[in-house]
Design an enzyme around this catalytic site. Sequence first.
Site, PDB file in Angstrom:
ATOM      1  N   ARG A  45       0.805  -1.232   0.000  1.00 55.58           N
ATOM      2  CA  ARG A  45       0.000   0.000   0.000  1.00 55.58           C
ATOM      3  C   ARG A  45       0.832   1.273   0.000  1.00 55.58           C
ATOM      4  O   ARG A  45       0.286   2.368  -0.039  1.00 55.58           O
ATOM      5  CB  ARG A  45      -0.981  -0.004   1.157  1.00 55.58           C
ATOM      6  CG  ARG A  45      -0.358  -0.117   2.531  1.00 55.58           C
ATOM      7  CD  ARG A  45      -1.458  -0.136   3.561  1.00 55.58           C
ATOM      8  NE  ARG A  45      -0.949  -0.478   4.874  1.00 55.58           N
ATOM      9  CZ  ARG A  45      -1.706  -0.648   5.920  1.00 55.58           C
ATOM     10  NH1 ARG A  45      -3.009  -0.550   5.809  1.00 55.58           N
ATOM     11  NH2 ARG A  45      -1.178  -0.959   7.087  1.00 55.58           N
ATOM     12  N   LYS A 133       1.524 -18.656   7.209  1.00 57.08           N
ATOM     13  CA  LYS A 133       1.141 -18.995   8.574  1.00 57.08           C
ATOM     14  C   LYS A 133       1.305 -17.766   9.471  1.00 57.08           C
ATOM     15  O   LYS A 133       2.146 -16.917   9.160  1.00 57.08           O
ATOM     16  CB  LYS A 133       1.961 -20.175   9.075  1.00 57.08           C
ATOM     17  CG  LYS A 133       3.464 -19.866   9.243  1.00 57.08           C
ATOM     18  CD  LYS A 133       3.917 -20.017  10.634  1.00 57.08           C
ATOM     19  CE  LYS A 133       4.851 -18.968  11.065  1.00 57.08           C
ATOM     20  NZ  LYS A 133       5.419 -19.014  12.347  1.00 57.08           N
ATOM     21  N   HIS A 163       6.937 -23.099   5.889  1.00 53.99           N
ATOM     22  CA  HIS A 163       8.213 -23.392   5.228  1.00 53.99           C
ATOM     23  C   HIS A 163       8.971 -24.530   5.910  1.00 53.99           C
ATOM     24  O   HIS A 163       9.905 -25.070   5.326  1.00 53.99           O
ATOM     25  CB  HIS A 163       9.075 -22.129   5.135  1.00 53.99           C
ATOM     26  CG  HIS A 163       9.666 -21.674   6.426  1.00 53.99           C
ATOM     27  ND1 HIS A 163       8.960 -20.968   7.355  1.00 53.99           N
ATOM     28  CD2 HIS A 163      10.901 -21.845   6.945  1.00 53.99           C
ATOM     29  CE1 HIS A 163       9.737 -20.717   8.394  1.00 53.99           C
ATOM     30  NE2 HIS A 163      10.924 -21.235   8.180  1.00 53.99           N
ATOM     31  N   LYS A 167      11.768 -27.649   4.461  1.00 52.20           N
ATOM     32  CA  LYS A 167      13.134 -27.857   4.963  1.00 52.20           C
ATOM     33  C   LYS A 167      13.570 -29.277   4.639  1.00 52.20           C
ATOM     34  O   LYS A 167      12.882 -30.238   5.005  1.00 52.20           O
ATOM     35  CB  LYS A 167      13.176 -27.655   6.482  1.00 52.20           C
ATOM     36  CG  LYS A 167      13.258 -26.206   6.910  1.00 52.20           C
ATOM     37  CD  LYS A 167      13.403 -26.159   8.421  1.00 52.20           C
ATOM     38  CE  LYS A 167      13.336 -24.756   8.954  1.00 52.20           C
ATOM     39  NZ  LYS A 167      14.544 -23.966   8.750  1.00 52.20           N
ATOM     40  N   GLU A 201      16.227 -20.982  20.095  1.00 53.97           N
ATOM     41  CA  GLU A 201      17.084 -20.070  19.327  1.00 53.97           C
ATOM     42  C   GLU A 201      17.897 -19.185  20.256  1.00 53.97           C
ATOM     43  O   GLU A 201      17.436 -18.842  21.356  1.00 53.97           O
ATOM     44  CB  GLU A 201      16.221 -19.127  18.481  1.00 53.97           C
ATOM     45  CG  GLU A 201      15.387 -19.803  17.428  1.00 53.97           C
ATOM     46  CD  GLU A 201      14.570 -18.776  16.669  1.00 53.97           C
ATOM     47  OE1 GLU A 201      15.018 -18.344  15.606  1.00 53.97           O
ATOM     48  OE2 GLU A 201      13.493 -18.400  17.148  1.00 53.97           O
ATOM     49  N   ASP A 220       3.682 -18.868  17.214  1.00 54.08           N
ATOM     50  CA  ASP A 220       4.682 -18.682  16.165  1.00 54.08           C
ATOM     51  C   ASP A 220       5.340 -20.011  15.779  1.00 54.08           C
ATOM     52  O   ASP A 220       5.561 -20.269  14.598  1.00 54.08           O
ATOM     53  CB  ASP A 220       5.759 -17.696  16.643  1.00 54.08           C
ATOM     54  CG  ASP A 220       6.801 -17.428  15.563  1.00 54.08           C
ATOM     55  OD1 ASP A 220       6.406 -17.239  14.402  1.00 54.08           O
ATOM     56  OD2 ASP A 220       8.002 -17.415  15.877  1.00 54.08           O
ATOM     57  N   HIS A 225       4.739 -24.926  12.960  1.00 59.07           N
ATOM     58  CA  HIS A 225       5.925 -25.695  12.554  1.00 59.07           C
ATOM     59  C   HIS A 225       6.097 -27.005  13.337  1.00 59.07           C
ATOM     60  O   HIS A 225       6.240 -28.079  12.761  1.00 59.07           O
ATOM     61  CB  HIS A 225       7.198 -24.882  12.772  1.00 59.07           C
ATOM     62  CG  HIS A 225       7.226 -23.562  12.057  1.00 59.07           C
ATOM     63  ND1 HIS A 225       6.794 -23.398  10.768  1.00 59.07           N
ATOM     64  CD2 HIS A 225       7.665 -22.348  12.455  1.00 59.07           C
ATOM     65  CE1 HIS A 225       6.973 -22.130  10.418  1.00 59.07           C
ATOM     66  NE2 HIS A 225       7.490 -21.476  11.417  1.00 59.07           N
ATOM     67  N   LYS A 323      13.134 -18.155  22.480  1.00 56.68           N
ATOM     68  CA  LYS A 323      14.097 -17.185  21.943  1.00 56.68           C
ATOM     69  C   LYS A 323      15.075 -16.773  23.032  1.00 56.68           C
ATOM     70  O   LYS A 323      14.784 -16.915  24.223  1.00 56.68           O
ATOM     71  CB  LYS A 323      13.354 -15.932  21.468  1.00 56.68           C
ATOM     72  CG  LYS A 323      12.621 -16.115  20.143  1.00 56.68           C
ATOM     73  CD  LYS A 323      12.203 -14.761  19.609  1.00 56.68           C
ATOM     74  CE  LYS A 323      11.452 -14.893  18.300  1.00 56.68           C
ATOM     75  NZ  LYS A 323      12.288 -15.417  17.214  1.00 56.68           N
TER      76      LYS A 323
HETATM   77  P1  NDP Z   1       5.113  -7.180   7.642  1.00 57.51           P
HETATM   78  O1  NDP Z   1       4.215  -6.428   8.566  1.00 57.51           O
HETATM   79  O2  NDP Z   1       6.572  -6.898   7.649  1.00 57.51           O
HETATM   80  O3  NDP Z   1       4.611  -6.981   6.125  1.00 57.51           O
HETATM   81  C1  NDP Z   1       3.274  -6.928   5.745  1.00 57.51           C
HETATM   82  C2  NDP Z   1       3.141  -5.938   4.599  1.00 57.51           C
HETATM   83  O4  NDP Z   1       1.765  -5.924   4.198  1.00 57.51           O
HETATM   84  C3  NDP Z   1       3.519  -4.510   5.016  1.00 57.51           C
HETATM   85  O5  NDP Z   1       4.337  -3.912   4.043  1.00 57.51           O
HETATM   86  C4  NDP Z   1       2.157  -3.847   5.103  1.00 57.51           C
HETATM   87  O6  NDP Z   1       2.178  -2.458   4.876  1.00 57.51           O
HETATM   88  C5  NDP Z   1       1.408  -4.567   4.001  1.00 57.51           C
HETATM   89  N1  NDP Z   1      -0.033  -4.364   4.132  1.00 57.51           N
HETATM   90  C6  NDP Z   1      -0.779  -4.351   5.259  1.00 57.51           C
HETATM   91  N2  NDP Z   1      -2.060  -4.115   4.972  1.00 57.51           N
HETATM   92  C7  NDP Z   1      -2.121  -3.945   3.632  1.00 57.51           C
HETATM   93  C8  NDP Z   1      -3.177  -3.653   2.732  1.00 57.51           C
HETATM   94  N3  NDP Z   1      -4.447  -3.482   3.157  1.00 57.51           N
HETATM   95  N4  NDP Z   1      -2.904  -3.566   1.433  1.00 57.51           N
HETATM   96  C9  NDP Z   1      -1.635  -3.724   0.970  1.00 57.51           C
HETATM   97  N5  NDP Z   1      -0.599  -4.012   1.765  1.00 57.51           N
HETATM   98  C10 NDP Z   1      -0.839  -4.116   3.085  1.00 57.51           C
HETATM   99  O7  NDP Z   1       4.832  -8.710   7.936  1.00 57.51           O
HETATM  100  P2  NDP Z   1       5.801  -9.956   7.585  1.00 57.51           P
HETATM  101  O8  NDP Z   1       6.357  -9.768   6.224  1.00 57.51           O
HETATM  102  O9  NDP Z   1       6.742 -10.180   8.701  1.00 57.51           O
HETATM  103  O10 NDP Z   1       4.786 -11.180   7.630  1.00 57.51           O
HETATM  104  C11 NDP Z   1       3.805 -11.393   6.606  1.00 57.51           C
HETATM  105  C12 NDP Z   1       3.165 -12.745   6.835  1.00 57.51           C
HETATM  106  O11 NDP Z   1       4.175 -13.748   6.757  1.00 57.51           O
HETATM  107  C13 NDP Z   1       2.532 -12.922   8.218  1.00 57.51           C
HETATM  108  O12 NDP Z   1       1.381 -13.722   8.093  1.00 57.51           O
HETATM  109  C14 NDP Z   1       3.572 -13.662   9.017  1.00 57.51           C
HETATM  110  O13 NDP Z   1       3.006 -14.451  10.018  1.00 57.51           O
HETATM  111  C15 NDP Z   1       4.179 -14.544   7.935  1.00 57.51           C
HETATM  112  N6  NDP Z   1       5.534 -14.980   8.230  1.00 57.51           N
HETATM  113  C16 NDP Z   1       6.528 -14.062   8.418  1.00 57.51           C
HETATM  114  C17 NDP Z   1       7.814 -14.487   8.673  1.00 57.51           C
HETATM  115  C18 NDP Z   1       8.919 -13.500   8.848  1.00 57.51           C
HETATM  116  O14 NDP Z   1      10.031 -13.941   9.149  1.00 57.51           O
HETATM  117  N7  NDP Z   1       8.678 -12.223   8.657  1.00 57.51           N
HETATM  118  C19 NDP Z   1       8.152 -15.920   8.779  1.00 57.51           C
HETATM  119  C20 NDP Z   1       7.042 -16.800   8.534  1.00 57.51           C
HETATM  120  C21 NDP Z   1       5.797 -16.325   8.273  1.00 57.51           C
HETATM  121  P3  NDP Z   1       2.292  -1.458   6.149  1.00 57.51           P
HETATM  122  O15 NDP Z   1       3.710  -1.554   6.605  1.00 57.51           O
HETATM  123  O16 NDP Z   1       1.947  -0.134   5.558  1.00 57.51           O
HETATM  124  O17 NDP Z   1       1.325  -1.929   7.176  1.00 57.51           O
END
Ligand code: NDP
Length: 452
Positions: A45, A133, A163, A167, A201, A220, A225, A323
């Site tokens: 966004r 997830k 993921h 593995k 970890e 988490d 997992h 952690k």
């Molecule tokens: P983040 O919060 O870093 O990223 C989510 C992104 O989605 C942000 O850029 C956010 O923008 C965007 N977003 C939110 N609402 C909207 C919308 N309405 N329209 C468009 N974009 C939007 O989360 P993660 O990347 O860490 O995690 C994402 C998913 O992956 C989660 O379900 C998490 O559980 C899963 N996951 C994450 C891991 C990790 O290591 N990060 C590992 C395993 C799973 P804004 O910043 O503006 O809110």
Amino acid sequence: MGQNIGTLIIFGASGDLTSRLLLPGLASLLGSSRGEELHLIGVDRGDVSDADWHATVTASFASESSALATKVAKNSRYLKADVTSKDDLARVLGEATGRVALYFALPPAVTILACTTLATMDLPKGVMFALEKPFGTDLASARKLNRLLETMLPEEQVFRVDHFLGKSTVLNLLGLRFANRIFEPLLSAPNVERVEIVFDETLGLENRAGYYDKAGALVDMIQSHLLLVLALTAMEPPASLDADDLRGAMAQVLRATRTQRKNGTSSRRARYGAGTINGRALPDYVDEEGVDPARGTETLAEVTLEIDNWRWAGVPFMLRSGKALGVGRQDVLVVFKEVPHLPTGLTGVAGPSCLRISIKPATLDLDLVINGQGDPFTLERSALHSDLGSGELSAYGEVLAGLLESDPTLSVRGDVAEECWRIVEPVLAAWRKDAVPFESYAAGSAGPTAWQ
Ligand code: NDP
């Protein structure tokens, strides 16, 4: 399902998961023998220029550069859109060519809203959904999301990502168990004292409060997992590794799994305080940026489960993840029972033999009690050790390969996602009622003193 994916659309393209795991996983796939050309579209966004997006993709692809990855990065595009808006989604889908995969790298609540909007739209034929997830935020929301998805597309077009299933060390459990006569007959209640599945970890929060502080160690790690690792460790031998057989066997064993006592108090929880790990000072968890102490989030969780079937009745399965611990330990440990009778005259080392399948590093150790080198009547411990293969693809590369090849074998089936929530639900309820003490440990320690 035939035709490969023509366009991969990542919702949440500016997020942590996309740059840190998803794009590097895609690069590993594109650089492998299974890589196929596709059109990559990042959607988020925020205002991101094409140049900035290319820089993000190129940086994430850097570890695995290949001609195909470079081409995909160069042709990829960024689109600004709110994924909960029908007009925005229609515009994004209009940019896709060929078969489409939608990767929801979004906060779980936003994924539900995006799916609810997509349910009101005409979807591209053969579209694949990849849902990260945690799948839903509890049992009720996971069920609701599954029922919604059922109205939108067939189960084989829904890829619930975990993921850990990508593995290679986790998948090694299959070869070890089902390609060796020596282990499989022993893995049952008459021979096994207990099983531990541990993912400890040394890393702390690492700036991930936005996600982690709402999830905690139980949701988490254990809810997703580690329960899948339990399923692969304890399931009955499947006839084949195709999607129906493998996922059917996993679902069957999870249906028989429950907390050791029905009220969920066969669990422990704790949170780290300030401390030092390998010379690195960590603040108290509640002083980390973005943490809300009122949430009462645990950074160490342990649950003891039992499996009500012929093979495993009465064997405790302890699942733990934490952690900021002093020592990292990521493995499946099978502790065998003592021999029924040790011949009188054999002395020395007592205690059971253990089989340890280590996820990181990928190794296998079978420790045995053998006759001693000096006095043959004095027993000693000895270990058989093997390194396990690491696989051509990273875990995310493996998962993306399944998604892009439309092969759901490594996708978490809908009923399996619900079972995982059902198993931890009594623990979450007991913790909400404060029926389980909230303990603490110093970062860099081995956990709360009382746990040792
Ligand atoms: P983040 O919060 O870093 O990223 C989510 C992104 O989605 C942000 O850029 C956010 O923008 C965007 N977003 C939110 N609402 C909207 C919308 N309405 N329209 C468009 N974009 C939007 O989360 P993660 O990347 O860490 O995690 C994402 C998913 O992956 C989660 O379900 C998490 O559980 C899963 N996951 C994450 C891991 C990790 O290591 N990060 C590992 C395993 C799973 P804004 O910043 O503006 O809110």
